[in-house]
Write a protein that holds these residues in place. Sequence first.
Motif, PDB file in Angstrom:
ATOM      1  N   PHE A  21      -6.895  -1.101  12.244  1.00  6.06           N
ATOM      2  CA  PHE A  21      -6.198  -0.862  11.167  1.00  6.06           C
ATOM      3  C   PHE A  21      -5.533  -1.767  10.426  1.00  6.06           C
ATOM      4  CE2 PHE A  21      -2.681   1.612   9.100  1.00  6.06           C
ATOM      5  CZ  PHE A  21      -3.269   2.338   8.351  1.00  6.06           C
ATOM      6  N   ARG A  22      -4.826  -2.624  11.120  1.00 10.37           N
ATOM      7  CA  ARG A  22      -4.093  -3.532  10.410  1.00 10.37           C
ATOM      8  C   ARG A  22      -4.896  -4.586   9.563  1.00 10.37           C
ATOM      9  NH1 ARG A  22      -0.429  -3.599  14.895  1.00 10.37           N
ATOM     10  NH2 ARG A  22      -1.627  -5.017  16.117  1.00 10.37           N
ATOM     11  N   THR A  23      -6.097  -4.744  10.011  1.00  9.04           N
ATOM     12  CA  THR A  23      -7.205  -5.591   9.122  1.00  9.04           C
ATOM     13  C   THR A  23      -7.685  -4.789   7.972  1.00  9.04           C
ATOM     14  OG1 THR A  23      -7.891  -6.675  11.314  1.00  9.04           O
ATOM     15  CG2 THR A  23      -9.592  -6.893   9.551  1.00  9.04           C
ATOM     16  N   LEU A  24      -7.767  -3.589   8.181  1.00 10.90           N
ATOM     17  CA  LEU A  24      -8.270  -2.735   6.946  1.00 10.90           C
ATOM     18  C   LEU A  24      -7.345  -2.759   5.828  1.00 10.90           C
ATOM     19  CD1 LEU A  24     -10.143  -0.536   5.662  1.00 10.90           C
ATOM     20  CD2 LEU A  24      -8.791   1.080   6.982  1.00 10.90           C
ATOM     21  N   PRO A  65      -7.901  -8.533  -0.801  1.00 11.13           N
ATOM     22  CA  PRO A  65      -7.942  -8.071  -1.891  1.00 11.13           C
ATOM     23  C   PRO A  65      -8.406  -6.556  -2.296  1.00 11.13           C
ATOM     24  CG  PRO A  65      -8.613 -10.244  -2.409  1.00 11.13           C
ATOM     25  CD  PRO A  65      -8.636  -9.852  -0.693  1.00 11.13           C
ATOM     26  N   ARG A  66      -9.326  -6.222  -1.224  1.00  7.60           N
ATOM     27  CA  ARG A  66      -9.727  -4.635  -1.529  1.00  7.60           C
ATOM     28  C   ARG A  66      -8.939  -3.722  -0.356  1.00  7.60           C
ATOM     29  NH1 ARG A  66     -16.036  -7.170  -2.146  1.00  7.60           N
ATOM     30  NH2 ARG A  66     -15.505  -8.155  -4.290  1.00  7.60           N
ATOM     31  N   HIS A  67      -8.207  -4.100   0.167  1.00  4.02           N
ATOM     32  CA  HIS A  67      -7.413  -3.264   1.126  1.00  4.02           C
ATOM     33  C   HIS A  67      -7.151  -1.699   0.357  1.00  4.02           C
ATOM     34  CE1 HIS A  67      -3.531  -4.702  -0.795  1.00  4.02           C
ATOM     35  NE2 HIS A  67      -3.225  -3.407  -0.533  1.00  4.02           N
ATOM     36  N   PRO A  68      -7.509  -0.690   0.996  1.00  2.00           N
ATOM     37  CA  PRO A  68      -7.309   0.506   0.360  1.00  2.00           C
ATOM     38  C   PRO A  68      -6.027   1.247   0.644  1.00  2.00           C
ATOM     39  CG  PRO A  68      -8.300   0.755   2.706  1.00  2.00           C
ATOM     40  CD  PRO A  68      -8.172  -0.670   2.547  1.00  2.00           C
ATOM     41  N   HIS A  69      -5.646   2.320  -0.131  1.00  2.07           N
ATOM     42  CA  HIS A  69      -4.861   3.341  -0.017  1.00  2.07           C
ATOM     43  C   HIS A  69      -5.320   4.385   1.227  1.00  2.07           C
ATOM     44  CE1 HIS A  69      -2.246   1.956  -3.344  1.00  2.07           C
ATOM     45  NE2 HIS A  69      -3.354   2.376  -4.215  1.00  2.07           N
ATOM     46  N   VAL A  70      -4.606   4.780   2.100  1.00  2.00           N
ATOM     47  CA  VAL A  70      -5.015   5.636   3.035  1.00  2.00           C
ATOM     48  C   VAL A  70      -3.952   7.084   2.769  1.00  2.00           C
ATOM     49  CG1 VAL A  70      -5.564   6.156   5.438  1.00  2.00           C
ATOM     50  CG2 VAL A  70      -5.635   3.702   4.617  1.00  2.00           C
ATOM     51  N   ILE A  71      -4.733   8.187   2.859  1.00  2.00           N
ATOM     52  CA  ILE A  71      -4.012   9.688   2.585  1.00  2.00           C
ATOM     53  C   ILE A  71      -4.421  10.262   3.929  1.00  2.00           C
ATOM     54  CG2 ILE A  71      -3.881  11.678   1.277  1.00  2.00           C
ATOM     55  CD1 ILE A  71      -4.416   9.950  -1.224  1.00  2.00           C
ATOM     56  N   ALA A  72      -3.544  10.616   4.733  1.00  2.00           N
ATOM     57  CA  ALA A  72      -4.217  11.267   5.944  1.00  2.00           C
ATOM     58  C   ALA A  72      -3.586  12.756   5.966  1.00  2.00           C
ATOM     59  CB  ALA A  72      -3.199  10.487   7.064  1.00  2.00           C
ATOM     60  N   TYR A  73      -4.624  13.492   6.677  1.00  2.00           N
ATOM     61  CA  TYR A  73      -4.293  14.989   6.759  1.00  2.00           C
ATOM     62  C   TYR A  73      -4.489  15.174   8.292  1.00  2.00           C
ATOM     63  CZ  TYR A  73      -5.298  15.523   1.789  1.00  2.00           C
ATOM     64  OH  TYR A  73      -5.675  15.273   0.491  1.00  2.00           O
ATOM     65  N   GLY A  74      -3.586  15.610   8.766  1.00  2.00           N
ATOM     66  CA  GLY A  74      -3.687  16.046  10.378  1.00  2.00           C
ATOM     67  C   GLY A  74      -3.243  17.596  10.711  1.00  2.00           C
ATOM     68  N   PHE A  75      -4.253  17.786  11.568  1.00  2.00           N
ATOM     69  CA  PHE A  75      -4.299  19.294  12.075  1.00  2.00           C
ATOM     70  C   PHE A  75      -4.816  19.425  13.394  1.00  2.00           C
ATOM     71  CE2 PHE A  75      -7.957  18.186   9.353  1.00  2.00           C
ATOM     72  CZ  PHE A  75      -9.096  18.455  10.096  1.00  2.00           C
ATOM     73  N   GLU A 123       1.656   9.014  10.932  1.00  2.00           N
ATOM     74  CA  GLU A 123       2.616   7.938  10.200  1.00  2.00           C
ATOM     75  C   GLU A 123       2.294   6.677  10.039  1.00  2.00           C
ATOM     76  OE1 GLU A 123       6.254   9.621  12.016  1.00  2.00           O
ATOM     77  OE2 GLU A 123       6.533  10.979  10.440  1.00  2.00           O
ATOM     78  N   GLN A 124       1.671   6.156  11.179  1.00  2.00           N
ATOM     79  CA  GLN A 124       1.308   4.813  11.336  1.00  2.00           C
ATOM     80  C   GLN A 124      -0.123   4.586  10.567  1.00  2.00           C
ATOM     81  OE1 GLN A 124       1.326   2.701  15.337  1.00  2.00           O
ATOM     82  NE2 GLN A 124       2.005   5.048  16.012  1.00  2.00           N
ATOM     83  N   VAL A 125      -0.805   5.435  10.167  1.00  2.00           N
ATOM     84  CA  VAL A 125      -2.240   5.302   9.475  1.00  2.00           C
ATOM     85  C   VAL A 125      -1.972   5.502   7.926  1.00  2.00           C
ATOM     86  CG1 VAL A 125      -4.341   6.658   9.148  1.00  2.00           C
ATOM     87  CG2 VAL A 125      -3.421   6.116  11.382  1.00  2.00           C
ATOM     88  N   ALA A 126      -1.056   6.547   7.492  1.00  2.00           N
ATOM     89  CA  ALA A 126      -0.976   6.911   5.733  1.00  2.00           C
ATOM     90  C   ALA A 126      -0.194   5.837   5.287  1.00  2.00           C
ATOM     91  CB  ALA A 126      -0.131   8.221   5.916  1.00  2.00           C
TER      92      ALA A 126
END
Length: 216
Positions: free
Chosen positions: A129-132, A138-148, A157-160
């Motif tokens: 994840f840290r590498t992502l 330069p191309r590192h993404p935003h991450v929006i997480a949905y948990g259910f 909270e570590q992923v979003a």
Amino acid sequence: MSVCLPTYVVIDASSSMKPHEAVLNATLSRLHYNLAMNPRVSEFARICVIAFSTDVHVVIPMSDMEQVPAMPEVICGGRTEYGKTFDRVRQCIEQDVHELRSQHLSVLRPTVFFLTDGGPTDAQWQNSFRTLVDRDWPRHPHVIAYGFGGAKRNVLEQVATKALFIADGSDTESALSSAISGLLNTLIASSQTGTMLIDTDVKGFEYVPVAQEYVD
């Protein structure tokens, strides 16, 4: 030059999702239909769908959904491997951004919608994840997480990096449908402005703003 948002729908297809497999596939088909019927959105938000469990499968490679005839079926089963999933997403981003730029598109920062009903079964996933999300890439993404379901808030909270949504006790199938609706509404709103606008009012979910965003 047209503006394009590389979008990754990364969805848990582990064994805990097996009882909900039919609803998962119906929900993904609805996402495909709504995007394909809205050319403005499908042109703006190019979509890659990735299903993960013990293995990671690219269900649909980066595409204009208007050009995709149907959503392939996802089969659930196996463990919830976060690490190899993040590795694969990074590989896809590297390849896809290059391809989109070759089409003379102006490419926004990629966005990953991460949907899961459980915690990671691999211990070292944080390294991937840290590498992502490494800001030196330069191309590192935003991450929006949905948990259910059985997803753990402290893990997500570590992923979003952009926003977090935690289901408030709704059943898995309702939560899955609501998460996809929130994702779709985010893409519709973003396509209208050409920038990321997150739908924070997702039925059955608590919206958790992410205080420490990664700097673009």
